[in-house]
Design an enzyme around this catalytic site. Structure first.
Site, PDB file in Angstrom:
ATOM      1  N   LEU A 105       0.819  -1.214   0.000  1.00 47.47           N
ATOM      2  CA  LEU A 105       0.000   0.000   0.000  1.00 47.47           C
ATOM      3  C   LEU A 105       0.851   1.262   0.000  1.00 47.47           C
ATOM      4  CD1 LEU A 105      -2.675  -1.071   2.656  1.00 47.47           C
ATOM      5  CD2 LEU A 105      -2.913  -1.091   0.164  1.00 47.47           C
ATOM      6  N   GLY A 106       2.086   1.137   0.433  1.00 52.26           N
ATOM      7  CA  GLY A 106       2.949   2.307   0.491  1.00 52.26           C
ATOM      8  C   GLY A 106       4.331   1.928   0.978  1.00 52.26           C
ATOM      9  N   GLY A 108       7.825   3.650   3.039  1.00 56.44           N
ATOM     10  CA  GLY A 108       8.437   4.748   3.761  1.00 56.44           C
ATOM     11  C   GLY A 108       9.934   4.550   3.875  1.00 56.44           C
ATOM     12  N   LYS A 109      10.578   5.421   4.630  1.00 58.09           N
ATOM     13  CA  LYS A 109      12.033   5.368   4.774  1.00 58.09           C
ATOM     14  C   LYS A 109      12.489   4.106   5.486  1.00 58.09           C
ATOM     15  CE  LYS A 109      15.949   8.139   6.397  1.00 58.09           C
ATOM     16  NZ  LYS A 109      16.373   9.395   7.065  1.00 58.09           N
ATOM     17  N   PHE A 110      11.659   3.604   6.410  1.00 56.99           N
ATOM     18  CA  PHE A 110      12.093   2.484   7.237  1.00 56.99           C
ATOM     19  C   PHE A 110      11.289   1.206   7.009  1.00 56.99           C
ATOM     20  CE2 PHE A 110      13.169   6.397   9.510  1.00 56.99           C
ATOM     21  CZ  PHE A 110      14.538   6.230   9.617  1.00 56.99           C
ATOM     22  N   GLY A 111      10.477   1.157   5.976  1.00 54.46           N
ATOM     23  CA  GLY A 111       9.739  -0.066   5.715  1.00 54.46           C
ATOM     24  C   GLY A 111       8.570   0.154   4.788  1.00 54.46           C
ATOM     25  N   VAL A 113       4.155  -0.767   3.905  1.00 53.66           N
ATOM     26  CA  VAL A 113       2.827  -1.065   4.432  1.00 53.66           C
ATOM     27  C   VAL A 113       2.129  -1.987   3.441  1.00 53.66           C
ATOM     28  CG1 VAL A 113       0.620  -0.122   5.209  1.00 53.66           C
ATOM     29  CG2 VAL A 113       2.726   1.194   5.549  1.00 53.66           C
ATOM     30  N   LYS A 128       2.056  -2.324   8.831  1.00 54.99           N
ATOM     31  CA  LYS A 128       3.254  -1.505   8.653  1.00 54.99           C
ATOM     32  C   LYS A 128       4.454  -2.293   9.175  1.00 54.99           C
ATOM     33  CE  LYS A 128       4.881   3.230   9.630  1.00 54.99           C
ATOM     34  NZ  LYS A 128       4.497   4.505  10.301  1.00 54.99           N
ATOM     35  N   ASP A 222       3.208  17.621  12.906  1.00 53.94           N
ATOM     36  CA  ASP A 222       3.659  17.305  11.540  1.00 53.94           C
ATOM     37  C   ASP A 222       2.467  17.193  10.597  1.00 53.94           C
ATOM     38  OD1 ASP A 222       5.559  16.877   9.591  1.00 53.94           O
ATOM     39  OD2 ASP A 222       5.728  14.722   9.972  1.00 53.94           O
TER      40      ASP A 222
END
Length: 371
Positions: A105-106, A108-111, A113, A128, A222
């Protein structure tokens, strides 16, 4: 911090292993409205995994004390009726083997989803997955721990649910609510900017989510389109609580967040409070209507910084007068004079456009409860 220290530090958020590959996690039941939303996910094609949720009917959760004789096999507190996610009361042992893994699904920098389905119950969620080694090397283990601690205790229509968490030798996993349309940022990039009707619906929902968080002394810190997810009927859900902080003192001075969205008190390293989120909401509204943040400069961070502290705000003429008014009220240099989120439902821009929304305001909205 070493890998062993990371695992030890996670003990306060229920990430201690009882067996080599299986650990106990707390699972939080959905509200009835949230279950109805995830049930409708069956209409979205997802490849390997059908997103039809198991039929579950339940009342609001009541906590019941577990008899001492049962403590060895059950948690101290269990839920009545059973959690729709687990199909059982209290805690459940989880490992990666308990899920069917679907599409990504997506990333990120560290893994990544993934869309997943619980093999036992058929419940669909988003998993995640993050590498422990990368969390340690990126020096974000505290940020991750904060995300888990905060999000585990949140229950709001416009806040992404964290159902549970577990880990194995190499990775940590968060079991999250599956939101069908993904990042709002992608939609904004495709459309360039939103209509005022759409933008007003999203800003109203964000104000409700932030009111809820601030009521729990949580500052998000954020706010940006990348951290907002889009569900059915234009319902949005705020996510990514890695920079959030539970701030009972109400005053902090840590530099964090995304530069374009930072208020002057943060970029000038002054103490700040929950009003930083009001500023960021004003930036978000501007980007929704204009396609880019108001203080963004090609010259880089220093140029953006100068425009922020001078409040060099230029609103295009195609933005309606009442929309411009709300932006200016949120983007005020003095934090104490910024627009009060509790009055969002009364602002002329919201009142004028609310009849055009696909999103239906729930009876649990802050102003509906106080009416």
């Amino acid at each position: 911090m070493s890998m062993k220290q990371l695992e030890t530090s996670m003990s306060s958020v229920s990430l201690q292993e009882k067996k080599p590959t299986r650990i106990k996690i707390a699972l939080h039941p959905q509200s009835k409205s949230e279950q109805n939303e995830t049930d409708r996910a069956s209409k979205i094609p997802t490849g390997r995994i059908s997103t039809t949720q198991p039929q579950t009917y339940y009342r609001p959760t009541n906590l019941t004390k577990t008899p001492a004789s049962q403590v060895s096999r059950r948690s101290s507190y269990t839920t009545d009726p059973p959690s729709p996610l687990t199909g059982i009361t209290g805690f459940r042992n989880y490992s990666l083997d308990d899920f069917e893994i679907g599409k990504a699904l997506g990333k990120g920098k560290f893994g990544k989803v993934y869309l997943v389905k619980d093999k036992k119950t058929g419940f669909v969620s988003a998993l995640k997955c993050m590498e422990k080694k990368e969390l340690v090397e990126g020096n974000v283990e505290k940020q991750f721990r904060r995300e888990v601690e905060i999000q585990s205790n949140l229950r709001h229509t416009n806040v992404l649910r964290l159902f549970g968490h577990f880990h194995d030798k190499d990775r940590v996993y968060l079991i999250l609510e599956y939101v069908v349309h993904g990042e709002l940022y992608k939609l904004l990039r495709n459309q360039k900017r939103f209509t005022e009707s759409t933008a007003s619906s999203y800003i109203y929902q964000m104000s409700e989510a932030l009111l809820y968080l601030h009521g729990k002394n949580i500052i998000h810190r954020d706010i940006k389109p990348e951290n907002i997810l889009l569900h059915f009927n234009d319902t949005i859900k705020i996510s990514d609580f890695g920079w959030s902080v539970h701030a009972p003192s109400n005053r902090r001075s840590t530099l964090c967040g995304t530069m374009d969205y930072l208020p002057p008190e943060i970029v000038q390293s002054r103490p700040y409070d929950k009003n930083v989120d009001v500023w960021s909401l004003g930036i978000l509204m501007y980007e929704f209507l204009c396609g880019a943040p108001p203080f963004e400069e090609p010259g880089g961070a220093q140029a953006t910084y100068r425009r922020i502290v001078k409040l060099d705000l230029r609103i295009p003429p195609y933005v309606s007068a009442d929309a411009a008014d709300l932006i200016k009220r949120m983007l005020t240099l003095d934090p104490a004079k910024r627009f009060k989120l509790k009055d969002m439902h009364k602002h002329p821009w919201i009142v004028r456009l609310r009849p055009t929304w696909k999103y239906k305001v729930p009876k649990t909205a802050s102003h509906e409860r106080s009416a």
